[in-house]
Design an enzyme around this catalytic site. Structure first.
Site, PDB file in Angstrom:
ATOM      1  N   HIS A   1     106.357 -30.794 -44.925  1.00 25.67           N
ATOM      2  CA  HIS A   1     105.525 -31.462 -43.913  1.00 25.67           C
ATOM      3  C   HIS A   1     105.944 -32.923 -43.717  1.00 25.67           C
ATOM      4  O   HIS A   1     106.557 -33.526 -44.603  1.00 25.67           O
ATOM      5  CB  HIS A   1     104.026 -31.326 -44.232  1.00 25.67           C
ATOM      6  CG  HIS A   1     103.505 -32.161 -45.359  1.00 25.67           C
ATOM      7  ND1 HIS A   1     102.337 -31.863 -46.020  1.00 25.67           N
ATOM      8  CD2 HIS A   1     103.978 -33.297 -45.933  1.00 25.67           C
ATOM      9  CE1 HIS A   1     102.111 -32.780 -46.945  1.00 25.67           C
ATOM     10  NE2 HIS A   1     103.094 -33.653 -46.915  1.00 25.67           N
TER      11      HIS A   1
ATOM     12  N   ASP B   1      98.541 -41.268 -40.833  1.00 21.75           N
ATOM     13  CA  ASP B   1      97.436 -40.310 -40.953  1.00 21.75           C
ATOM     14  C   ASP B   1      96.282 -40.864 -41.768  1.00 21.75           C
ATOM     15  O   ASP B   1      96.402 -41.912 -42.412  1.00 21.75           O
ATOM     16  CB  ASP B   1      97.941 -38.982 -41.543  1.00 21.75           C
ATOM     17  CG  ASP B   1      98.856 -39.164 -42.750  1.00 21.75           C
ATOM     18  OD1 ASP B   1      98.921 -40.277 -43.282  1.00 21.75           O
ATOM     19  OD2 ASP B   1      99.502 -38.188 -43.155  1.00 21.75           O
TER      20      ASP B   1
ATOM     21  N   ASN C   1     106.477 -29.009 -49.184  1.00 20.22           N
ATOM     22  CA  ASN C   1     106.471 -27.863 -48.250  1.00 20.22           C
ATOM     23  C   ASN C   1     107.132 -28.199 -46.910  1.00 20.22           C
ATOM     24  O   ASN C   1     107.059 -27.418 -45.968  1.00 20.22           O
ATOM     25  CB  ASN C   1     105.032 -27.374 -48.024  1.00 20.22           C
ATOM     26  CG  ASN C   1     104.163 -28.391 -47.296  1.00 20.22           C
ATOM     27  OD1 ASN C   1     104.610 -29.489 -46.992  1.00 20.22           O
ATOM     28  ND2 ASN C   1     102.924 -28.029 -47.020  1.00 20.22           N
TER      29      ASN C   1
ATOM     30  N   GLU D   1     101.553 -29.937 -41.258  1.00 22.98           N
ATOM     31  CA  GLU D   1     101.869 -28.910 -42.250  1.00 22.98           C
ATOM     32  C   GLU D   1     102.751 -27.841 -41.591  1.00 22.98           C
ATOM     33  O   GLU D   1     102.852 -27.799 -40.357  1.00 22.98           O
ATOM     34  CB  GLU D   1     100.566 -28.259 -42.759  1.00 22.98           C
ATOM     35  CG  GLU D   1      99.543 -29.236 -43.357  1.00 22.98           C
ATOM     36  CD  GLU D   1      99.778 -29.527 -44.843  1.00 22.98           C
ATOM     37  OE1 GLU D   1     100.919 -29.403 -45.321  1.00 22.98           O
ATOM     38  OE2 GLU D   1      98.797 -29.886 -45.521  1.00 22.98           O
TER      39      GLU D   1
HETATM   40  P1  PGA Z   1     104.631 -38.231 -51.800  1.00 20.20           P
HETATM   41  O1  PGA Z   1     104.082 -37.513 -50.477  1.00 20.20           O
HETATM   42  O2  PGA Z   1     105.344 -39.453 -51.338  1.00 20.20           O
HETATM   43  O3  PGA Z   1     103.381 -38.553 -52.574  1.00 20.20           O
HETATM   44  O4  PGA Z   1     105.519 -37.245 -52.484  1.00 20.20           O
HETATM   45  C1  PGA Z   1     104.908 -37.358 -49.379  1.00 20.20           C
HETATM   46  C2  PGA Z   1     104.228 -36.494 -48.336  1.00 20.20           C
HETATM   47  O5  PGA Z   1     103.497 -35.564 -48.718  1.00 20.20           O
HETATM   48  O6  PGA Z   1     104.448 -36.741 -47.144  1.00 20.20           O
END
Ligand code: PGA
Length: 255
Positions: free
Chosen positions: A138, A67, A136, A143
């Site tokens: 995702h 992304d 959450n 999301e």
């Molecule tokens: P993080 O993010 O590795 O910074 O916890 C993971 C994500 O949000 O996919």
């Protein structure tokens, strides 16, 4: 699913690096899917070490990132392009023309997304996709509520994500509200997915991902449908699970 629960973030990074290094050694012209965020940083440090110390060769790889923020040029310090170059690509011998990251400044976002999908297909699909998971549930910027069959497209960021990001930006007008993200369907077509999660902050999301229903409200739960999902999580991220995982045997914790 193969779920490996390891002691802590350091062992998680070691284990993830073993998997990725083995993939590159066995198939030097692999197509790899990369992720950003805090979680894979330890993995990327170990890949750099393997390049420096034992000549791990990145030159034949093709890479695709999950992304990118819409509206940020690749050189912006908060862009995922900048993250990938500073945390990995600048330190290994990747071939720049074989690196793909969605372009945050694409003029025609829809055709850019279609082009991205086509490039993945032309590369023969992704052999190994590295994934983080959001608190959450995702994956990439899919999301909660994202279609489980979705393809690469533009997504509006959850208002919490926008708020959380605001602190990284001096100019509040630059805080992204949209991202281009591979879809859940795109991600699920990878031959293998390697999902990493560390820390208590991820415990609830991992319970839902591994033991909950498959639901668009937890996009990461789609890994249950994948033909080869390899999950490496640390004790803290596994702390809410009702089941224990040991060498592929899954049993309720209280037995
Ligand atoms: P993080 O993010 O590795 O910074 O916890 C993971 C994500 O949000 O996919």
């Amino acid at each position: 699913m193969l779920v490996e629960v390891v002691d802590n973030y350091e062992t998680l990074s070691d284990r993830a690096a073993e998997v990725v290094i083995q993939q590159i050694r066995e198939k030097p012209d692999s197509t790899l899917g990369f992720a950003t965020g805090g979680t894979p940083k330890g993995l990327y440090n170990r890949l750099i070490e393997a390049h420096e110390e034992s000549g791990l060769d990145f030159s034949k790889l093709t890479t695709f990132n999950l992304d990118e923020y819409v509206g940020l040029p690749p050189e912006h310090e908060q862009s995922y392009a900048r993250y990938m170059w500073s945390n990995l690509f600048n330190h290994v011998n990747v071939t720049e023309s074989q690196v793909h990251i969605p372009h945050g400044m694409a003029e025609d976002v829809d055709s850019h997304c279609q082009w991205y999908e086509r490039r993945i297909e032309e590369a023969g699909g992704i052999d190994l996709q590295i994934l983080g998971v959001g608190a959450n549930g995702h994956i990439a910027f899919n999301e909660p509520g994202s279609s489980l069959g979705s393809r690469t497209r533009i997504k509006t960021l959850a208002s919490k994500t926008v708020k959380d990001n605001a602190r990284y930006f001096e100019d509040q007008d630059m805080v992204p509200e949209y991202a281009i993200t591979m879809g859940v369907g795109t991600i699920m077509e990878a031959d293998e997915v390697l999902l990493l999660a560390s820390g208590e902050r991820k415990a609830e999301a991992m319970k839902k991902t591994l033991e909950g229903h498959i639901t668009a409200m937890t996009p990461a739960s789609m890994v249950q449908m994948h033909r080869f999902a390899h999950i490496v999580i640390d004790e803290e991220a596994a702390s809410e699970l009702d089941y224990q995982h040991h060498h592929g045997i899954v049993e309720p914790k209280d037995e």
